[in-house]
Design a protein around this motif. Structure first.
Motif, PDB file in Angstrom:
ATOM      1  N   LYS A 159     -39.821 -12.435  83.258  1.00 53.00           N
ATOM      2  CA  LYS A 159     -41.130 -12.690  83.868  1.00 53.00           C
ATOM      3  C   LYS A 159     -42.155 -11.683  83.674  1.00 53.00           C
ATOM      4  N   LEU A 160     -43.373 -11.772  83.492  1.00 48.76           N
ATOM      5  CA  LEU A 160     -44.277 -10.774  83.288  1.00 48.76           C
ATOM      6  C   LEU A 160     -45.540 -11.043  84.190  1.00 48.76           C
ATOM      7  N   VAL A 161     -45.729 -10.315  85.161  1.00 44.71           N
ATOM      8  CA  VAL A 161     -46.655 -10.398  86.081  1.00 44.71           C
ATOM      9  C   VAL A 161     -47.588  -8.999  86.145  1.00 44.71           C
ATOM     10  N   ASP A 162     -48.846  -9.105  85.974  1.00 38.04           N
ATOM     11  CA  ASP A 162     -49.462  -7.805  86.269  1.00 38.04           C
ATOM     12  C   ASP A 162     -48.969  -6.744  85.508  1.00 38.04           C
ATOM     13  N   GLY A 163     -48.481  -7.023  84.245  1.00 33.77           N
ATOM     14  CA  GLY A 163     -47.983  -5.879  83.445  1.00 33.77           C
ATOM     15  C   GLY A 163     -46.800  -5.405  83.681  1.00 33.77           C
ATOM     16  N   VAL A 164     -46.034  -5.860  84.687  1.00 31.38           N
ATOM     17  CA  VAL A 164     -44.661  -5.501  85.263  1.00 31.38           C
ATOM     18  C   VAL A 164     -43.705  -6.565  84.703  1.00 31.38           C
ATOM     19  N   PHE A 165     -42.706  -6.085  84.017  1.00 33.63           N
ATOM     20  CA  PHE A 165     -41.650  -7.063  83.623  1.00 33.63           C
ATOM     21  C   PHE A 165     -40.565  -7.249  84.495  1.00 33.63           C
ATOM     22  N   TYR A 166     -40.070  -8.324  84.722  1.00 31.77           N
ATOM     23  CA  TYR A 166     -39.137  -8.636  85.505  1.00 31.77           C
ATOM     24  C   TYR A 166     -37.845  -9.186  84.799  1.00 31.77           C
ATOM     25  N   SER A 167     -36.541  -8.832  85.122  1.00 30.18           N
ATOM     26  CA  SER A 167     -35.247  -8.896  84.222  1.00 30.18           C
ATOM     27  C   SER A 167     -34.157  -9.397  85.209  1.00 30.18           C
ATOM     28  N   SER A 168     -32.994  -9.865  84.625  1.00 35.34           N
ATOM     29  CA  SER A 168     -31.815 -10.427  85.182  1.00 35.34           C
ATOM     30  C   SER A 168     -30.769 -10.098  84.651  1.00 35.34           C
ATOM     31  N   LEU A 169     -29.634  -9.611  85.141  1.00 39.10           N
ATOM     32  CA  LEU A 169     -28.302  -9.448  84.609  1.00 39.10           C
ATOM     33  C   LEU A 169     -27.637 -10.660  85.032  1.00 39.10           C
ATOM     34  N   ILE A 170     -27.081 -11.202  83.677  1.00 35.49           N
ATOM     35  CA  ILE A 170     -26.261 -12.156  83.735  1.00 35.49           C
ATOM     36  C   ILE A 170     -24.722 -11.624  83.552  1.00 35.49           C
ATOM     37  N   CYS A 171     -24.074 -11.799  85.015  1.00 39.93           N
ATOM     38  CA  CYS A 171     -22.805 -11.244  84.968  1.00 39.93           C
ATOM     39  C   CYS A 171     -21.761 -12.128  85.277  1.00 39.93           C
ATOM     40  N   GLU A 172     -20.450 -11.931  84.768  1.00 46.06           N
ATOM     41  CA  GLU A 172     -19.262 -12.587  85.136  1.00 46.06           C
ATOM     42  C   GLU A 172     -17.866 -11.838  85.642  1.00 46.06           C
ATOM     43  N   ARG A 173     -17.468 -12.575  86.544  1.00 46.34           N
ATOM     44  CA  ARG A 173     -16.249 -12.152  87.109  1.00 46.34           C
ATOM     45  C   ARG A 173     -15.407 -13.158  87.550  1.00 46.34           C
TER      46      ARG A 173
END
Length: 205
Positions: free
Chosen positions: A83-97
């Protein structure tokens, strides 16, 4: 929405805004770059992960997270800048256990610092690259093979004008013995940007 894989082109810094750095991501199957302004600590952590030969005397926060995850069999499989909102990038870690997948919200700079430590691929969505991707200006006096070493200044990103970054300190006049001594000193002082420059000069020899 289709995902686009990215790799890290480089990190540069601002001469006018203290502590501001730019992380430049490059689409693997294309010429667009995704510039992300990050803080000094995150820039240092990413730079250390890129420079495999430089090891800090004590683990940094992202190294601690990696050690913690390894101890409890948690794997970061990939990072998605979603996601990109007002110049700020949002990220997610896809993790597995234990074959169970979890999605964890993260700042983009932290997510990429961890992706490097887990050798995890980095992706973004095509619409984000369409919106924020740029084409860097290339110095016509340089060969194409050298353009991968070009970087951009945060000042130029914020001004909308992208130029090659300033040159690094020249260590060519130093002997190998002096370089190794300077490298050890830089690592002990946790000046990893300087250490990376010295390591590059040693590699050339």
């Amino acid at each position: 929405m289709s995902l686009v894989r990215l790799n890290i082109k480089g990190i540069s810094y601002s001469q006018t805004q203290n502590g501001a750095y730019a992380l430049i991501l490059n689409e693997i199957e294309g010429d667009r770059k995704l510039p992300i302004v990050i803080g000094a600590f995150e820039a240092q952590s990413i730079a250390i992960a890129l420079e495999k030969e430089i090891r800090p005397p004590r683990p940094l926060t992202h190294d601690l997270f990696k050690n913690f995850a390894d101890r409890f069999d948690i794997v970061v499989k990939q990072v998605i800048i979603h996601k990109l909102v007002d110049g700020v990038f949002y990220s997610s870690l896809i993790c597995e256990r234990d074959k169970i997948e979890e999605i964890i919200d993260a700042r983009t700079s932290d997510a990429i610092a961890l992706a490097l430590r887990f050798d995890a691929p980095i992706f973004t969505y095509k619409n984000i690259l369409d919106k924020a991707g740029i084409y860097l200006k290339v110095d016509p006096n340089k060969d194409d093979e050298d353009t991968e070493e070009d970087s951009v200044l945060v000042d130029d990103i914020l001004a909308g004008e992208l130029e090659p970054a300033v040159s690094k300190e020249d260590y060519s006049s130093k002997s190998l013995k002096e370089l190794h001594s300077l490298l050890e000193e830089a690592v002990n002082n946790e000046d990893y940007e300087k250490a990376a420059s010295i390591r590059d000069e040693i590699s050339k020899r």
